[in-house]
Motif scaffolding. Structure first.
Motif, PDB file in Angstrom:
ATOM      1  N   ARG A   3       2.711 -20.808  -1.452  1.00  0.00           N
ATOM      2  CA  ARG A   3       1.253 -20.695  -1.443  1.00  0.00           C
ATOM      3  C   ARG A   3       0.618 -22.030  -1.075  1.00  0.00           C
ATOM      4  O   ARG A   3      -0.307 -22.095  -0.256  1.00  0.00           O
ATOM      5  CB  ARG A   3       0.767 -20.240  -2.821  1.00  0.00           C
ATOM      6  CG  ARG A   3      -0.751 -20.146  -2.934  1.00  0.00           C
ATOM      7  CD  ARG A   3      -1.171 -19.765  -4.346  1.00  0.00           C
ATOM      8  NE  ARG A   3      -2.615 -19.594  -4.447  1.00  0.00           N
ATOM      9  CZ  ARG A   3      -3.242 -19.273  -5.564  1.00  0.00           C
ATOM     10  NH1 ARG A   3      -2.556 -19.071  -6.691  1.00  0.00           N
ATOM     11  NH2 ARG A   3      -4.562 -19.138  -5.570  1.00  0.00           N
ATOM     12  N   ASP A  42      -5.796 -19.271   1.548  1.00  0.00           N
ATOM     13  CA  ASP A  42      -5.142 -18.997   0.258  1.00  0.00           C
ATOM     14  C   ASP A  42      -4.663 -17.551   0.241  1.00  0.00           C
ATOM     15  O   ASP A  42      -5.457 -16.615   0.282  1.00  0.00           O
ATOM     16  CB  ASP A  42      -6.129 -19.241  -0.891  1.00  0.00           C
ATOM     17  CG  ASP A  42      -5.462 -19.130  -2.260  1.00  0.00           C
ATOM     18  OD1 ASP A  42      -4.247 -18.821  -2.308  1.00  0.00           O
ATOM     19  OD2 ASP A  42      -6.149 -19.352  -3.271  1.00  0.00           O
ATOM     20  N   GLY A  77      -2.831 -16.312  -2.261  1.00  0.00           N
ATOM     21  CA  GLY A  77      -2.699 -15.819  -3.627  1.00  0.00           C
ATOM     22  C   GLY A  77      -1.287 -15.901  -4.170  1.00  0.00           C
ATOM     23  O   GLY A  77      -0.451 -16.671  -3.711  1.00  0.00           O
ATOM     24  N   GLU A  78      -1.018 -15.043  -5.168  1.00  0.00           N
ATOM     25  CA  GLU A  78       0.210 -15.155  -5.956  1.00  0.00           C
ATOM     26  C   GLU A  78       1.382 -14.333  -5.429  1.00  0.00           C
ATOM     27  O   GLU A  78       2.528 -14.684  -5.643  1.00  0.00           O
ATOM     28  CB  GLU A  78      -0.082 -14.715  -7.401  1.00  0.00           C
ATOM     29  CG  GLU A  78      -1.164 -15.542  -8.102  1.00  0.00           C
ATOM     30  CD  GLU A  78      -0.757 -16.992  -8.261  1.00  0.00           C
ATOM     31  OE1 GLU A  78       0.459 -17.248  -8.343  1.00  0.00           O
ATOM     32  OE2 GLU A  78      -1.645 -17.864  -8.287  1.00  0.00           O
ATOM     33  N   ASP A  79       1.129 -13.246  -4.789  1.00  0.00           N
ATOM     34  CA  ASP A  79       2.201 -12.308  -4.409  1.00  0.00           C
ATOM     35  C   ASP A  79       2.360 -12.316  -2.900  1.00  0.00           C
ATOM     36  O   ASP A  79       1.837 -11.458  -2.198  1.00  0.00           O
ATOM     37  CB  ASP A  79       1.842 -10.911  -4.915  1.00  0.00           C
ATOM     38  CG  ASP A  79       2.962  -9.910  -4.667  1.00  0.00           C
ATOM     39  OD1 ASP A  79       4.086 -10.366  -4.381  1.00  0.00           O
ATOM     40  OD2 ASP A  79       2.708  -8.703  -4.740  1.00  0.00           O
ATOM     41  N   GLY A 109      -0.588 -11.326   1.131  1.00  0.00           N
ATOM     42  CA  GLY A 109      -0.758 -11.868  -0.211  1.00  0.00           C
ATOM     43  C   GLY A 109      -1.845 -11.156  -0.978  1.00  0.00           C
ATOM     44  O   GLY A 109      -2.522 -10.257  -0.460  1.00  0.00           O
ATOM     45  N   ASN A 110      -2.006 -11.541  -2.257  1.00  0.00           N
ATOM     46  CA  ASN A 110      -3.043 -10.963  -3.123  1.00  0.00           C
ATOM     47  C   ASN A 110      -2.991  -9.437  -3.142  1.00  0.00           C
ATOM     48  O   ASN A 110      -3.999  -8.752  -2.974  1.00  0.00           O
ATOM     49  CB  ASN A 110      -4.442 -11.427  -2.694  1.00  0.00           C
ATOM     50  CG  ASN A 110      -4.813 -12.759  -3.312  1.00  0.00           C
ATOM     51  OD1 ASN A 110      -4.281 -13.140  -4.356  1.00  0.00           O
ATOM     52  ND2 ASN A 110      -5.723 -13.464  -2.669  1.00  0.00           N
ATOM     53  N   GLY A 111      -1.781  -8.908  -3.310  1.00  0.00           N
ATOM     54  CA  GLY A 111      -1.636  -7.457  -3.400  1.00  0.00           C
ATOM     55  C   GLY A 111      -2.031  -6.724  -2.142  1.00  0.00           C
ATOM     56  O   GLY A 111      -2.463  -5.568  -2.196  1.00  0.00           O
ATOM     57  N   LYS A 139      -4.431  -7.756  -0.032  1.00  0.00           N
ATOM     58  CA  LYS A 139      -5.814  -8.043   0.365  1.00  0.00           C
ATOM     59  C   LYS A 139      -5.897  -9.142   1.424  1.00  0.00           C
ATOM     60  O   LYS A 139      -6.829  -9.154   2.229  1.00  0.00           O
ATOM     61  CB  LYS A 139      -6.633  -8.431  -0.864  1.00  0.00           C
ATOM     62  CG  LYS A 139      -6.779  -7.313  -1.889  1.00  0.00           C
ATOM     63  CD  LYS A 139      -7.565  -7.784  -3.101  1.00  0.00           C
ATOM     64  CE  LYS A 139      -7.669  -6.678  -4.150  1.00  0.00           C
ATOM     65  NZ  LYS A 139      -8.395  -7.133  -5.370  1.00  0.00           N
ATOM     66  N   GLU A 140      -4.958 -10.060   1.358  1.00  0.00           N
ATOM     67  CA  GLU A 140      -4.919 -11.141   2.349  1.00  0.00           C
ATOM     68  C   GLU A 140      -3.799 -10.857   3.346  1.00  0.00           C
ATOM     69  O   GLU A 140      -2.639 -10.710   2.972  1.00  0.00           O
ATOM     70  CB  GLU A 140      -4.669 -12.492   1.672  1.00  0.00           C
ATOM     71  CG  GLU A 140      -5.823 -12.996   0.845  1.00  0.00           C
ATOM     72  CD  GLU A 140      -7.006 -13.417   1.716  1.00  0.00           C
ATOM     73  OE1 GLU A 140      -6.786 -13.818   2.872  1.00  0.00           O
ATOM     74  OE2 GLU A 140      -8.137 -13.337   1.224  1.00  0.00           O
ATOM     75  N   GLU A 192       4.984 -11.008  -8.634  1.00  0.00           N
ATOM     76  CA  GLU A 192       5.544 -12.114  -7.863  1.00  0.00           C
ATOM     77  C   GLU A 192       7.043 -12.236  -8.122  1.00  0.00           C
ATOM     78  O   GLU A 192       7.537 -11.896  -9.185  1.00  0.00           O
ATOM     79  CB  GLU A 192       4.853 -13.435  -8.209  1.00  0.00           C
ATOM     80  CG  GLU A 192       5.130 -13.979  -9.610  1.00  0.00           C
ATOM     81  CD  GLU A 192       4.270 -13.322 -10.674  1.00  0.00           C
ATOM     82  OE1 GLU A 192       4.455 -13.674 -11.846  1.00  0.00           O
ATOM     83  OE2 GLU A 192       3.430 -12.475 -10.317  1.00  0.00           O
TER      84      GLU A 192
END
Length: 417
Positions: free
Chosen positions: A286, A296, A298-300, A321-323, A325-326, A364
């Motif tokens: 990340r 960014d 995110g986490e995933d 990323g972000n489930g 969304k990104e 994650e």
């Protein structure tokens, strides 16, 4: 067709040079054995054959893992020009002299002679092809695509090619061909390789070939379109890097003698290039992507190969990323290598492994592991494989025929007629 090449060596706000021997400046001043700190455009011409110049603090391997600064010494003319707010040093010299430096800079001058001769032919072909195309078109080939159409996810597809240079023919670093002046051009084997192939170029259907090459293809060479423009180049296609006599993979070698003969000292620091592995935690990835792509995720984070070339090199990679969304698609191969490393990944030929457990409460994973192969873009001649061919007794014509099928060696004088 010109017999000279102009090379952009380094850029800085101020340039420090030492003029060995006697030189004539563009202001009509003769300078002898003098160090100068230069902050404006100027020009120096050697007055004697043994007049050479040294540049202080030249950066080599820019953005790659072997990046460092060196003092380097050159022969030929010196111009210092303005490029935006920076000064750039430009060295003009005969192409044949340039080749002696390129071969000594790209590889160890103690490599097998037939491999050095093959390298002389392809480096000569490449630089002449570049000069011809710049003269005819003078256009850049860098392309960037952002959000290409409404039906496709956001994408950033880009590449950089040697035709990005406008004020000189080529640069001195890996973006074009390594050129480090006479700093390393001391081995008589290199001079012999250039002399015995003098004027020889590789051609396809009567035209000079755009002879690409990389350190190690990883077992299969890549097609041109996977790395640069979306076009087919008949002599830059996917081939199996296999010895036609014994069926072994040419570039899969751990022979220390061959590798020490092939690589310069800083390249020998890289030892695991045929097969390699890089891993990141989610936090590390990340942070890296945030800095490299200014975004960014995110986490995933997931890395999803979208398009691969014939060698397995990825030239379109989706980052999620972000489930979900990104999302962003990046390419081509050098953009991918740059985004996923502090310098550059060895290549974009990798598989993605997720270690650790995934579940609804902990989406994650612990680590993302890249299992890769090869070093470089993989297009054209594989230097490790070609060096192995040379050590096995293949001559330079056989080496070139292996990596550039259906090409013909001609003398560049024949193209001038």
């Amino acid at each position: 067709m010109t017999d000279f090449v102009s090379v952009g060596i380094m850029s800085a706000e101020e340039i420090t040079i030492f003029l060995h021997g006697s030189w004539l400046s563009n202001e009509g001043i003769i300078l002898t054995n003098k160090e100068l700190r230069i902050s404006r455009p100027c020009e120096f011409n050697p007055l004697n054959p043994d007049s050479i110049f040294t540049l202080r603090g030249v950066t080599i391997g820019k953005t790659y893992h072997w990046q460092r600064e060196e003092d380097q010494t050159f022969s030929g003319k010196l111009r210092i020009i303005s490029e935006g707010e920076m000064l750039t040093t430009v060295n003009t010299l005969p192409i044949e002299d340039y080749l002696i430096s390129v071969i000594s800079s790209e590889m160890s001058a103690s490599a097998p002679l037939e491999f050095l001769k093959a390298s002389a032919v392809i480096s000569r072909s490449w630089v002449i092809k570049t000069i011809i195309e710049q003269t005819n078109h003078n256009s850049k080939l860098t392309e960037k695509i952002s959000t290409p159409d409404n039906s496709r996810k956001e994408a950033f597809i880009s590449w950089q090619d040697h035709k990005d240079h406008v004020l000189y023919d080529v640069c001195a670093d890996d973006h074009c061909q390594r050129y480090q002046g006479i700093t390393r051009a001391t081995n008589p084997n290199v001079q012999r390789a250039v002399k015995e192939t003098q004027g020889e170029i590789l051609t396809y259907q009567g035209k000079v070939c755009d002879c690409r090459f990389s350190k190690c293809c990883g077992g299969k060479t890549e097609e041109f379109a996977s790395c640069w423009q979306d076009k087919s180049v008949p002599y830059l296609q996917n081939i199996e890097d296999i010895d036609p006599k014994d069926g072994t993979i040419l570039c899969d070698t751990h022979d220390k003698e061959i590798l020490s003969q092939l690589f310069n000292n800083y390249d020998q620091e890289t030892t695991d290039f045929f097969r390699w592995e890089v891993s990141y935690t989610q936090a590390e990835l990340r942070n890296l992507l945030s800095r490299k792509l200014k975004r960014d995720f995110g986490e995933d984070i997931e890395l999803r190969p979208i398009k691969r070339g014939a060698s397995g090199r990825i030239y379109e990679l989706e980052i999620v990323g972000n489930g979900g969304k990104e999302r962003l698609i990046i390419g081509k191969e050098l953009t991918i290598r740059d985004a996923l490393s502090e310098s550059h990944l060895y290549s974009s030929a990798f598989e993605v492994e997720y270690s650790g457990q995934k579940d609804a409460n902990a989406p994650e994973c612990n680590k993302i592991i890249l299992h890769g192969k090869g070093w470089g873009h993989g297009v054209g001649l594989c230097q490790v494989g070609a060096a192995v061919m040379g050590s096995k007794g293949y001559n330079y014509r056989e080496i070139l025929a292996h990596y550039y099928p259906n090409t013909i060696i001609l003398n560049c004088k024949d193209l001038k007629k």
